[in-house]
Write a protein that holds these residues in place. Sequence first.
Motif, PDB file in Angstrom:
ATOM      1  N   ILE A 133      28.521  25.238  28.295  1.00 38.39           N
ATOM      2  CA  ILE A 133      27.819  24.659  26.959  1.00 38.39           C
ATOM      3  C   ILE A 133      28.251  25.462  25.748  1.00 38.39           C
ATOM      4  O   ILE A 133      28.283  26.776  25.730  1.00 38.39           O
ATOM      5  CB  ILE A 133      26.058  25.090  26.961  1.00 38.39           C
ATOM      6  N   THR A 134      28.752  24.577  24.613  1.00 36.92           N
ATOM      7  CA  THR A 134      29.335  25.194  23.488  1.00 36.92           C
ATOM      8  C   THR A 134      28.484  24.870  22.387  1.00 36.92           C
ATOM      9  O   THR A 134      27.859  23.735  22.065  1.00 36.92           O
ATOM     10  CB  THR A 134      30.759  24.719  23.287  1.00 36.92           C
ATOM     11  N   PHE A 135      27.907  25.879  21.682  1.00 38.28           N
ATOM     12  CA  PHE A 135      27.177  25.709  20.583  1.00 38.28           C
ATOM     13  C   PHE A 135      27.877  25.711  19.037  1.00 38.28           C
ATOM     14  O   PHE A 135      28.786  26.288  19.138  1.00 38.28           O
ATOM     15  CB  PHE A 135      26.124  26.558  20.460  1.00 38.28           C
ATOM     16  N   GLN A 136      27.229  24.971  18.382  1.00 38.04           N
ATOM     17  CA  GLN A 136      27.686  25.057  16.925  1.00 38.04           C
ATOM     18  C   GLN A 136      27.520  26.077  16.254  1.00 38.04           C
ATOM     19  O   GLN A 136      26.498  26.819  16.328  1.00 38.04           O
ATOM     20  CB  GLN A 136      27.169  23.754  15.856  1.00 38.04           C
ATOM     21  N   GLY A 137      28.592  26.675  15.456  1.00 38.93           N
ATOM     22  CA  GLY A 137      28.435  27.948  14.712  1.00 38.93           C
ATOM     23  C   GLY A 137      29.059  29.276  15.307  1.00 38.93           C
ATOM     24  O   GLY A 137      30.054  28.951  16.463  1.00 38.93           O
ATOM     25  N   LYS A 138      28.272  30.333  15.428  1.00 32.76           N
ATOM     26  CA  LYS A 138      29.212  31.399  15.660  1.00 32.76           C
ATOM     27  C   LYS A 138      28.612  31.926  17.076  1.00 32.76           C
ATOM     28  O   LYS A 138      29.132  32.865  17.645  1.00 32.76           O
ATOM     29  CB  LYS A 138      29.141  32.518  14.911  1.00 32.76           C
ATOM     30  N   LEU A 139      27.824  31.279  17.749  1.00 31.98           N
ATOM     31  CA  LEU A 139      27.288  31.564  19.159  1.00 31.98           C
ATOM     32  C   LEU A 139      28.508  31.362  20.282  1.00 31.98           C
ATOM     33  O   LEU A 139      29.241  30.702  20.075  1.00 31.98           O
ATOM     34  CB  LEU A 139      26.240  30.871  19.320  1.00 31.98           C
ATOM     35  N   ALA A 140      28.472  32.070  21.125  1.00 31.32           N
ATOM     36  CA  ALA A 140      29.574  32.449  21.964  1.00 31.32           C
ATOM     37  C   ALA A 140      29.281  31.219  23.173  1.00 31.32           C
ATOM     38  O   ALA A 140      28.015  31.007  23.335  1.00 31.32           O
ATOM     39  CB  ALA A 140      29.503  33.560  22.970  1.00 31.32           C
TER      40      ALA A 140
END
Length: 128
Positions: free
Chosen positions: A98-105
């Motif tokens: 899972i890839t989140f938008q923004g700065k979350l890893a």
Amino acid sequence: MRTSITYAERPVTAEEKAVANVLATVAKAASAQDPIQFASVLADNAKVAVIFEATQLSKEEFLKKISSLRSRRWRLAYRDVVIRVYDQQAKIYCTGLITFQGKLAPCFLNRDFTLEKYEGKWLITEAL
């Protein structure tokens, strides 16, 4: 949102392909954050483990949770998918990213799905 699935072994039988289509629907539903698509592949008695929470939700609870997350942007990919069919039950073992938008890893997770055949249709009864 992009969604991808890569198989460790390609589905070869008609039953394996039908089970693979269920996983494809899950991936599409996740990308679209569409509770109606999720509902179409969940058995009424389904239990779904919620990512990042140590709990399992019923089908109704899970669909409410997904509806509340609709404003968040993320991408889902399944990798190393293995499907096993045993008469009226099937198992899917895979790794999710899972890839989140923004700065979350990004987050890797192992997922195991149990499916059962109801009136000729494969439905998820458990997602861990």
